[in-house]
Scaffold this motif. Structure first.
Motif, mmCIF file in Angstrom:
data_model
loop_
_atom_site.group_PDB
_atom_site.id
_atom_site.type_symbol
_atom_site.label_atom_id
_atom_site.label_comp_id
_atom_site.label_asym_id
_atom_site.label_seq_id
_atom_site.Cartn_x
_atom_site.Cartn_y
_atom_site.Cartn_z
ATOM 1 N N HIS A 2 0.856 -1.336 0.553
ATOM 2 C CA HIS A 2 0.078 -0.154 -0.126
ATOM 3 C C HIS A 2 1.162 1.830 0.425
ATOM 4 C CE1 HIS A 2 -2.954 2.472 2.890
ATOM 5 N NE2 HIS A 2 -3.031 3.173 1.097
ATOM 6 N N ILE A 3 0.141 2.137 -1.364
ATOM 7 C CA ILE A 3 0.871 2.850 -1.367
ATOM 8 C C ILE A 3 0.316 4.669 -0.588
ATOM 9 C CG2 ILE A 3 2.591 4.847 -2.137
ATOM 10 C CD1 ILE A 3 3.427 2.206 -3.799
ATOM 11 N N PRO A 4 0.486 4.893 0.486
ATOM 12 C CA PRO A 4 -0.700 6.122 0.516
ATOM 13 C C PRO A 4 -0.787 7.199 -0.147
ATOM 14 C CG PRO A 4 0.615 5.516 2.848
ATOM 15 C CD PRO A 4 0.855 5.184 1.964
ATOM 16 N N PRO A 5 -1.728 7.563 -0.322
ATOM 17 C CA PRO A 5 -2.269 9.041 -1.229
ATOM 18 C C PRO A 5 -0.674 10.798 -0.222
ATOM 19 C CG PRO A 5 -3.725 9.193 0.357
ATOM 20 C CD PRO A 5 -3.432 7.703 0.064
ATOM 21 N N PHE A 6 0.329 10.706 -1.426
ATOM 22 C CA PHE A 6 0.632 12.303 -1.368
ATOM 23 C C PHE A 6 0.903 12.301 -2.646
ATOM 24 C CE2 PHE A 6 2.964 8.634 -3.378
ATOM 25 C CZ PHE A 6 3.796 9.765 -4.101
ATOM 26 N N ASP A 7 1.378 13.710 -1.951
ATOM 27 C CA ASP A 7 1.512 14.693 -3.598
ATOM 28 C C ASP A 7 2.986 14.482 -4.038
ATOM 29 O OD1 ASP A 7 2.260 16.579 -5.323
ATOM 30 O OD2 ASP A 7 2.196 18.591 -4.136
ATOM 31 N N ASN A 8 2.785 14.088 -5.078
ATOM 32 C CA ASN A 8 4.002 13.216 -6.229
ATOM 33 C C ASN A 8 4.678 14.300 -6.883
ATOM 34 O OD1 ASN A 8 1.318 12.778 -7.669
ATOM 35 N ND2 ASN A 8 2.378 11.637 -8.960
ATOM 36 N N ALA A 9 3.530 15.448 -7.429
ATOM 37 C CA ALA A 9 4.845 16.483 -7.646
ATOM 38 C C ALA A 9 4.310 15.848 -9.138
ATOM 39 C CB ALA A 9 5.375 16.889 -6.825
ATOM 40 N N ASN A 10 3.983 15.237 -9.765
ATOM 41 C CA ASN A 10 3.796 15.307 -10.987
ATOM 42 C C ASN A 10 5.378 14.011 -11.546
ATOM 43 O OD1 ASN A 10 1.751 16.162 -11.025
ATOM 44 N ND2 ASN A 10 2.352 18.123 -12.503
ATOM 45 N N GLU A 11 6.021 13.363 -10.434
ATOM 46 C CA GLU A 11 6.813 12.513 -10.574
ATOM 47 C C GLU A 11 6.254 10.663 -10.437
ATOM 48 O OE1 GLU A 11 10.250 12.873 -11.499
ATOM 49 O OE2 GLU A 11 9.431 14.854 -11.049
ATOM 50 N N ALA A 12 6.742 10.371 -10.751
ATOM 51 C CA ALA A 12 5.386 8.702 -11.389
ATOM 52 C C ALA A 12 5.898 7.869 -9.903
ATOM 53 C CB ALA A 12 6.218 8.101 -12.404
ATOM 54 N N ILE A 13 4.390 7.511 -9.864
ATOM 55 C CA ILE A 13 4.489 6.710 -8.202
ATOM 56 C C ILE A 13 4.716 5.493 -8.751
ATOM 57 C CG2 ILE A 13 2.710 5.739 -6.777
ATOM 58 C CD1 ILE A 13 1.105 8.483 -8.322
ATOM 59 N N ILE A 14 4.917 4.554 -9.702
ATOM 60 C CA ILE A 14 5.854 3.610 -10.345
ATOM 61 C C ILE A 14 6.575 3.862 -10.896
ATOM 62 C CG2 ILE A 14 6.024 1.013 -10.173
ATOM 63 C CD1 ILE A 14 4.449 1.972 -7.891
ATOM 64 N N GLU A 187 0.069 -6.322 -11.432
ATOM 65 C CA GLU A 187 -1.117 -4.967 -11.093
ATOM 66 C C GLU A 187 -0.709 -3.705 -10.516
ATOM 67 O OE1 GLU A 187 -5.600 -6.059 -11.913
ATOM 68 O OE2 GLU A 187 -4.423 -7.044 -10.581
ATOM 69 N N THR A 188 -1.537 -2.718 -10.937
ATOM 70 C CA THR A 188 -1.313 -1.251 -9.926
ATOM 71 C C THR A 188 -2.630 -1.607 -10.044
ATOM 72 O OG1 THR A 188 1.134 -1.262 -10.286
ATOM 73 C CG2 THR A 188 -0.183 1.127 -9.586
ATOM 74 N N TYR A 189 -3.164 -0.221 -8.685
ATOM 75 C CA TYR A 189 -3.979 0.195 -9.228
ATOM 76 C C TYR A 189 -4.064 1.579 -8.178
ATOM 77 C CZ TYR A 189 -6.720 -4.515 -8.372
ATOM 78 O OH TYR A 189 -7.138 -5.946 -8.775
ATOM 79 N N ASN A 190 -5.202 2.904 -8.432
ATOM 80 C CA ASN A 190 -5.646 3.291 -7.257
ATOM 81 C C ASN A 190 -7.219 3.488 -7.527
ATOM 82 O OD1 ASN A 190 -5.945 7.489 -7.903
ATOM 83 N ND2 ASN A 190 -3.940 6.562 -6.808
ATOM 84 N N VAL A 218 -7.834 4.306 1.457
ATOM 85 C CA VAL A 218 -8.763 5.356 1.582
ATOM 86 C C VAL A 218 -8.714 6.391 -0.059
ATOM 87 C CG1 VAL A 218 -8.706 5.656 3.750
ATOM 88 C CG2 VAL A 218 -6.376 7.042 1.980
ATOM 89 N N ASP A 219 -8.794 7.349 0.039
ATOM 90 C CA ASP A 219 -9.348 8.147 -1.419
ATOM 91 C C ASP A 219 -7.666 8.504 -1.934
ATOM 92 O OD1 ASP A 219 -11.467 9.217 -3.105
ATOM 93 O OD2 ASP A 219 -9.766 11.047 -2.796
ATOM 94 N N GLY A 220 -7.664 7.759 -3.077
ATOM 95 C CA GLY A 220 -5.756 8.289 -3.205
ATOM 96 C C GLY A 220 -4.815 6.740 -3.080
ATOM 97 N N SER A 221 -5.231 6.572 -2.341
ATOM 98 C CA SER A 221 -4.450 5.265 -2.551
ATOM 99 C C SER A 221 -3.809 4.453 -3.140
ATOM 100 C CB SER A 221 -5.291 3.693 -1.586
ATOM 101 O OG SER A 221 -5.287 4.753 -0.308
ATOM 102 N N THR A 222 -3.130 4.289 -2.773
ATOM 103 C CA THR A 222 -2.642 3.139 -3.845
ATOM 104 C C THR A 222 -1.412 1.898 -4.245
ATOM 105 O OG1 THR A 222 -1.775 4.404 -5.542
ATOM 106 C CG2 THR A 222 -0.526 2.871 -6.035
ATOM 107 N N ILE A 223 -2.104 0.231 -5.005
ATOM 108 C CA ILE A 223 -1.799 -0.231 -4.577
ATOM 109 C C ILE A 223 -0.876 -1.169 -5.328
ATOM 110 C CG2 ILE A 223 -2.647 -2.963 -3.685
ATOM 111 C CD1 ILE A 223 -3.436 -1.097 -1.454
ATOM 112 N N ILE A 224 -0.134 -1.766 -4.807
ATOM 113 C CA ILE A 224 0.912 -2.769 -5.958
ATOM 114 C C ILE A 224 0.448 -4.341 -5.767
ATOM 115 C CG2 ILE A 224 2.646 -0.181 -6.237
ATOM 116 C CD1 ILE A 224 4.116 -1.977 -5.390
#
Length: 280
Positions: A2-14, A187-190, A218-224
């Motif tokens: 789980h990657i909690p929601p955060f401000d990724n500043a337009n940089e790749a999350i994965i 697989e990746t989810y948001n 939660v709202d904005g969570s990413t799951i890999i």
């Protein structure tokens, strides 16, 4: 994971070659009107999908204008997207006051042709039932109809229908390349929830008969998801959405392996066989 929601500043999350899910790429780009974002991901084909807002997308001299029509949230209209070939440079420009844009990718070494997917070209599947607590709707952006135009990437939006209920059930996995029984797809989810204070739980069971992992989403969570059986559930009183990226190792068609203890429910959940076929 789980990657909690955060401000990724337009940089790749994965990012490309992530050791956890090397077959996936995922970024969320937020823009205001007139702002531009340019990118290229060598070795990965991608798809640009506005979560909200409207954008123009230019890909190697081709222009795809007014992509996206949703304003309030992902429930506010149908998705649209642009397929960007592997390693190809794309320019995204916001034409609405604000835009939030998903960029989904899968590893693929050939360069194909770009194209757009409009709202009337989305492939819809609705299955399950309120009685079985499995009622959901799937909107395939890059689904079966583009099988000959895309290399390894599958992109979809999944919605629970009503409030509360399970998704990805019966538990299934696709972490081993053993065709025809199972394919290897990272697989990746948001996730998003309506109302946005909603929440759910992502389960990952690593082995049959052993206790697995549970993630509070939660709202904005990413799951890999790199391995394991992985159903999820939304709390009563809330609707759940998740943007879904699948990248295949040796083929685009997804072959899910259902957990043997629960696979009998494939015969009891209405429409689930049609859902399975649409991921081929």
């Amino acid at each position: 994971m789980h990657i909690p929601p955060f401000d990724n500043a337009n940089e790749a999350i994965i990012d490309a070659d992530d050791t956890r899910v090397p077959l996936n790429y995922f970024n969320i780009v937020t823009l205001t009107k007139g702002q531009a974002f340019e990118y290229a991901v060598p070795g990965y084909e991608t798809c640009v999908v506005p979560a909200t807002g409207t954008v123009d997308v230019a890909v190697e001299g081709m222009s795809f204008n007014a992509i996206g029509n949703r304003t309030a949230d992902v429930w506010d209209g149908e998705p649209e997207g642009v397929y960007v070939p592997s390693g190809t440079r794309a320019l995204i420009v916001a034409t609405s006051e604000n835009a939030e844009v998903f960029i989904a990718g899968a590893r693929y070494d050939k360069t194909l042709e770009p194209f757009e997917v409009r709202r009337d070209e989305i492939d819809f599947v609705q299955y399950g039932s309120d009685d079985t607590k499995t009622h959901r709707k799937i909107k395939h952006i890059l689904g079966t109809k583009y099988h000959d135009r895309v290399g390894r990437l599958l992109v979809s939006e999944l919605f629970t229908v009503g409030q509360g209920g399970w998704s990805g059930f019966p538990p299934h996995k696709h972490d081993t390349d053993r065709i025809p029984e199972e394919s290897r797809h990272d697989e990746t989810y948001n996730f998003r929830f309506r109302p946005s204070k909603g929440f759910g739980m992502q389960l990952v069971q690593r082995e049959d008969g052993k206790v697995g992992d549970a993630y509070h989403i939660v709202d904005g969570s990413t799951i890999i998801l790199e391995k394991g059986y992985h159903p999820c559930v939304v709390a009563p009183g809330y609707e759940m959405y998740y943007f879904t990226i699948l990248g295949g190792l040796t083929q685009r068609s997804l072959v899910q392996y259902f957990q043997p203890d629960h696979a009998w429910q494939i015969e009891t959940i209405p429409g689930i066989k049609d859902m399975i076929a649409k991921f081929k």
